[in-house]
Design a protein around this motif. Structure first.
Motif, PDB file in Angstrom:
ATOM      1  N   ASP A 194     -46.259 -25.789  -8.112  1.00 13.69           N
ATOM      2  CA  ASP A 194     -47.567 -25.751  -8.765  1.00 13.69           C
ATOM      3  C   ASP A 194     -47.399 -25.568 -10.282  1.00 13.69           C
ATOM      4  O   ASP A 194     -46.347 -25.171 -10.781  1.00 13.69           O
ATOM      5  CB  ASP A 194     -48.456 -24.664  -8.157  1.00 13.69           C
ATOM      6  N   ASN A 195     -48.459 -25.899 -10.996  1.00 15.97           N
ATOM      7  CA  ASN A 195     -48.410 -25.866 -12.459  1.00 15.97           C
ATOM      8  C   ASN A 195     -48.116 -24.473 -13.013  1.00 15.97           C
ATOM      9  O   ASN A 195     -47.402 -24.339 -14.007  1.00 15.97           O
ATOM     10  CB  ASN A 195     -49.714 -26.397 -13.050  1.00 15.97           C
ATOM     11  N   ARG A 196     -48.659 -23.455 -12.401  1.00 13.13           N
ATOM     12  CA  ARG A 196     -48.398 -22.089 -12.871  1.00 13.13           C
ATOM     13  C   ARG A 196     -46.903 -21.801 -12.848  1.00 13.13           C
ATOM     14  O   ARG A 196     -46.332 -21.270 -13.792  1.00 13.13           O
ATOM     15  CB  ARG A 196     -49.165 -21.081 -12.013  1.00 13.13           C
ATOM     16  N   ARG A 197     -46.256 -22.161 -11.742  1.00 16.79           N
ATOM     17  CA  ARG A 197     -44.817 -21.935 -11.598  1.00 16.79           C
ATOM     18  C   ARG A 197     -44.040 -22.769 -12.620  1.00 16.79           C
ATOM     19  O   ARG A 197     -43.068 -22.300 -13.204  1.00 16.79           O
ATOM     20  CB  ARG A 197     -44.382 -22.284 -10.170  1.00 16.79           C
ATOM     21  N   LEU A 198     -44.460 -24.002 -12.831  1.00 16.88           N
ATOM     22  CA  LEU A 198     -43.804 -24.867 -13.827  1.00 16.88           C
ATOM     23  C   LEU A 198     -43.883 -24.245 -15.219  1.00 16.88           C
ATOM     24  O   LEU A 198     -42.906 -24.254 -15.977  1.00 16.88           O
ATOM     25  CB  LEU A 198     -44.441 -26.260 -13.843  1.00 16.88           C
ATOM     26  N   ILE A 199     -45.045 -23.709 -15.543  1.00 14.16           N
ATOM     27  CA  ILE A 199     -45.253 -23.084 -16.858  1.00 14.16           C
ATOM     28  C   ILE A 199     -44.347 -21.858 -17.004  1.00 14.16           C
ATOM     29  O   ILE A 199     -43.664 -21.695 -18.026  1.00 14.16           O
ATOM     30  CB  ILE A 199     -46.736 -22.707 -17.051  1.00 14.16           C
ATOM     31  N   ILE A 200     -44.329 -21.008 -15.997  1.00 16.18           N
ATOM     32  CA  ILE A 200     -43.511 -19.795 -16.059  1.00 16.18           C
ATOM     33  C   ILE A 200     -42.035 -20.148 -16.180  1.00 16.18           C
ATOM     34  O   ILE A 200     -41.314 -19.592 -17.015  1.00 16.18           O
ATOM     35  CB  ILE A 200     -43.766 -18.892 -14.834  1.00 16.18           C
ATOM     36  N   ASP A 201     -41.569 -21.072 -15.354  1.00 16.91           N
ATOM     37  CA  ASP A 201     -40.149 -21.443 -15.392  1.00 16.91           C
ATOM     38  C   ASP A 201     -39.761 -22.040 -16.743  1.00 16.91           C
ATOM     39  O   ASP A 201     -38.688 -21.735 -17.280  1.00 16.91           O
ATOM     40  CB  ASP A 201     -39.816 -22.406 -14.264  1.00 16.91           C
ATOM     41  N   SER A 202     -40.620 -22.875 -17.305  1.00 22.03           N
ATOM     42  CA  SER A 202     -40.340 -23.433 -18.631  1.00 22.03           C
ATOM     43  C   SER A 202     -40.323 -22.341 -19.686  1.00 22.03           C
ATOM     44  O   SER A 202     -39.429 -22.301 -20.539  1.00 22.03           O
ATOM     45  CB  SER A 202     -41.390 -24.487 -19.002  1.00 22.03           C
ATOM     46  N   ALA A 203     -41.294 -21.442 -19.631  1.00 20.21           N
ATOM     47  CA  ALA A 203     -41.364 -20.355 -20.612  1.00 20.21           C
ATOM     48  C   ALA A 203     -40.159 -19.429 -20.485  1.00 20.21           C
ATOM     49  O   ALA A 203     -39.610 -18.976 -21.502  1.00 20.21           O
ATOM     50  CB  ALA A 203     -42.663 -19.575 -20.446  1.00 20.21           C
ATOM     51  N   LYS A 204     -39.728 -19.140 -19.265  1.00 18.82           N
ATOM     52  CA  LYS A 204     -38.547 -18.283 -19.087  1.00 18.82           C
ATOM     53  C   LYS A 204     -37.349 -18.895 -19.806  1.00 18.82           C
ATOM     54  O   LYS A 204     -36.627 -18.199 -20.525  1.00 18.82           O
ATOM     55  CB  LYS A 204     -38.231 -18.106 -17.594  1.00 18.82           C
ATOM     56  N   ARG A 205     -37.143 -20.167 -19.626  1.00 22.45           N
ATOM     57  CA  ARG A 205     -36.005 -20.860 -20.242  1.00 22.45           C
ATOM     58  C   ARG A 205     -36.162 -20.918 -21.767  1.00 22.45           C
ATOM     59  O   ARG A 205     -35.241 -20.587 -22.509  1.00 22.45           O
ATOM     60  CB  ARG A 205     -35.900 -22.257 -19.633  1.00 22.45           C
ATOM     61  N   PHE A 243     -52.532 -25.204 -18.654  1.00 21.43           N
ATOM     62  CA  PHE A 243     -51.848 -24.063 -19.266  1.00 21.43           C
ATOM     63  C   PHE A 243     -52.826 -22.915 -19.470  1.00 21.43           C
ATOM     64  O   PHE A 243     -52.592 -21.792 -19.013  1.00 21.43           O
ATOM     65  CB  PHE A 243     -51.226 -24.469 -20.609  1.00 21.43           C
ATOM     66  N   TYR A 244     -53.940 -23.192 -20.150  1.00 21.07           N
ATOM     67  CA  TYR A 244     -54.882 -22.119 -20.487  1.00 21.07           C
ATOM     68  C   TYR A 244     -55.695 -21.635 -19.282  1.00 21.07           C
ATOM     69  O   TYR A 244     -56.206 -20.525 -19.304  1.00 21.07           O
ATOM     70  CB  TYR A 244     -55.771 -22.531 -21.657  1.00 21.07           C
ATOM     71  N   HIS A 245     -55.751 -22.442 -18.241  1.00 22.62           N
ATOM     72  CA  HIS A 245     -56.370 -21.975 -16.995  1.00 22.62           C
ATOM     73  C   HIS A 245     -55.530 -20.828 -16.412  1.00 22.62           C
ATOM     74  O   HIS A 245     -56.067 -19.818 -15.954  1.00 22.62           O
ATOM     75  CB  HIS A 245     -56.467 -23.116 -15.979  1.00 22.62           C
ATOM     76  N   HIS A 246     -54.222 -20.994 -16.422  1.00 22.25           N
ATOM     77  CA  HIS A 246     -53.324 -19.991 -15.852  1.00 22.25           C
ATOM     78  C   HIS A 246     -53.016 -18.847 -16.819  1.00 22.25           C
ATOM     79  O   HIS A 246     -52.835 -17.702 -16.394  1.00 22.25           O
ATOM     80  CB  HIS A 246     -52.021 -20.640 -15.391  1.00 22.25           C
ATOM     81  N   PHE A 247     -52.952 -19.178 -18.107  1.00 22.99           N
ATOM     82  CA  PHE A 247     -52.581 -18.184 -19.119  1.00 22.99           C
ATOM     83  C   PHE A 247     -53.489 -18.336 -20.335  1.00 22.99           C
ATOM     84  O   PHE A 247     -53.165 -19.062 -21.272  1.00 22.99           O
ATOM     85  CB  PHE A 247     -51.099 -18.330 -19.515  1.00 22.99           C
ATOM     86  N   PRO A 248     -54.643 -17.663 -20.318  1.00 20.32           N
ATOM     87  CA  PRO A 248     -55.592 -17.767 -21.430  1.00 20.32           C
ATOM     88  C   PRO A 248     -55.008 -17.364 -22.786  1.00 20.32           C
ATOM     89  O   PRO A 248     -55.480 -17.805 -23.822  1.00 20.32           O
ATOM     90  CB  PRO A 248     -56.738 -16.840 -21.027  1.00 20.32           C
ATOM     91  N   ALA A 249     -53.974 -16.545 -22.769  1.00 19.72           N
ATOM     92  CA  ALA A 249     -53.329 -16.132 -24.020  1.00 19.72           C
ATOM     93  C   ALA A 249     -51.816 -16.179 -23.828  1.00 19.72           C
ATOM     94  O   ALA A 249     -51.306 -15.927 -22.732  1.00 19.72           O
ATOM     95  CB  ALA A 249     -53.758 -14.717 -24.399  1.00 19.72           C
TER      96      ALA A 249
END
Length: 185
Positions: free
Chosen positions: A2-13, A39-45
């Motif tokens: 899911d997109n949330r996981r994709l965002i987190i994994d990219s940000a971790k790296r 992106f902003y749906h999952h992480f507003p900031a």
């Protein structure tokens, strides 16, 4: 995935290799292959994403340390396994680098998440020092809390010195020295 996981994994790296402060949400979106709306749906900031990354990286590190210690016969062996976590010091510590990032330190929630990871790791090490004393593999004269703090500082310092010198041998010498101190040598 899911997109949330994709965002987190990219940000971790990206946060690990480039830093939190110098990585923009736009860079994370591009790396994750997601749009601005997702992106902003999952992480507003950005700070919300940062908090999740710091928490996950802390959990990942603690899980890796526990896995390295698992099944080892003595507390000293478990402490040696922790010292071995600096075996790729040139790659950097997945949470230690955040302690130098002004953006992390400026945000109370991010700083708190970072501190919590180090506190949990220190508590784990303190309990292992106590186990090592109980099984006789390290001196009963050691103060468990101070010894745990020193071992944590040695490993984090080993990452810093190795990266600064460009030599893994700097980290290896630091962790070998700490192990010798545990052995009373």
């Amino acid at each position: 995935m899911d997109n949330r996981r994709l965002i987190i994994d990219s940000a971790k790296r990206l946060f690990w290799h480039r830093g939190y402060s110098t990585t923009s949400p736009k860079q994370v979106m591009a790396d994750a292959g997601v749009g601005q709306g997702s992106f902003y749906h999952h992480f507003p900031a950005k700070t919300e994403l940062g908090q999740e990354v710091v928490r996950e990286n802390g959990r990942d590190l603690i899980d890796a340390v526990r896995a390295a210690m698992d099944g080892l016969p003595t507390g000293r062996d478990r402490l040696a396994a922790f010292l071995g976590s600096a075996g790729d010091a040139l790659g950097g510590c997945q949470i230690g680098g955040f302690a130098y990032d002004a953006g992390i330190l400026a945000e109370p929630g991010l700083r708190e998440s970072l501190g919590a990871a180090f506190t949990e790791l220190g508590d784990l090490l303190e309990s292992v020092v106590r186990e090592a004393q109980d099984d006789g593999s390290v001196s009963s004269k050691l103060d468990p809390a101070k010894t745990a703090a020193a071992l944590l500082a040695v490993v984090e310092g080993a990452f810093v010195v190795a990266r600064a010198t460009g030599r893994q041998s700097s980290a290896d010498a630091a962790t070998a020295g700490a192990l010798a101190l545990l052995d009373g040598s």
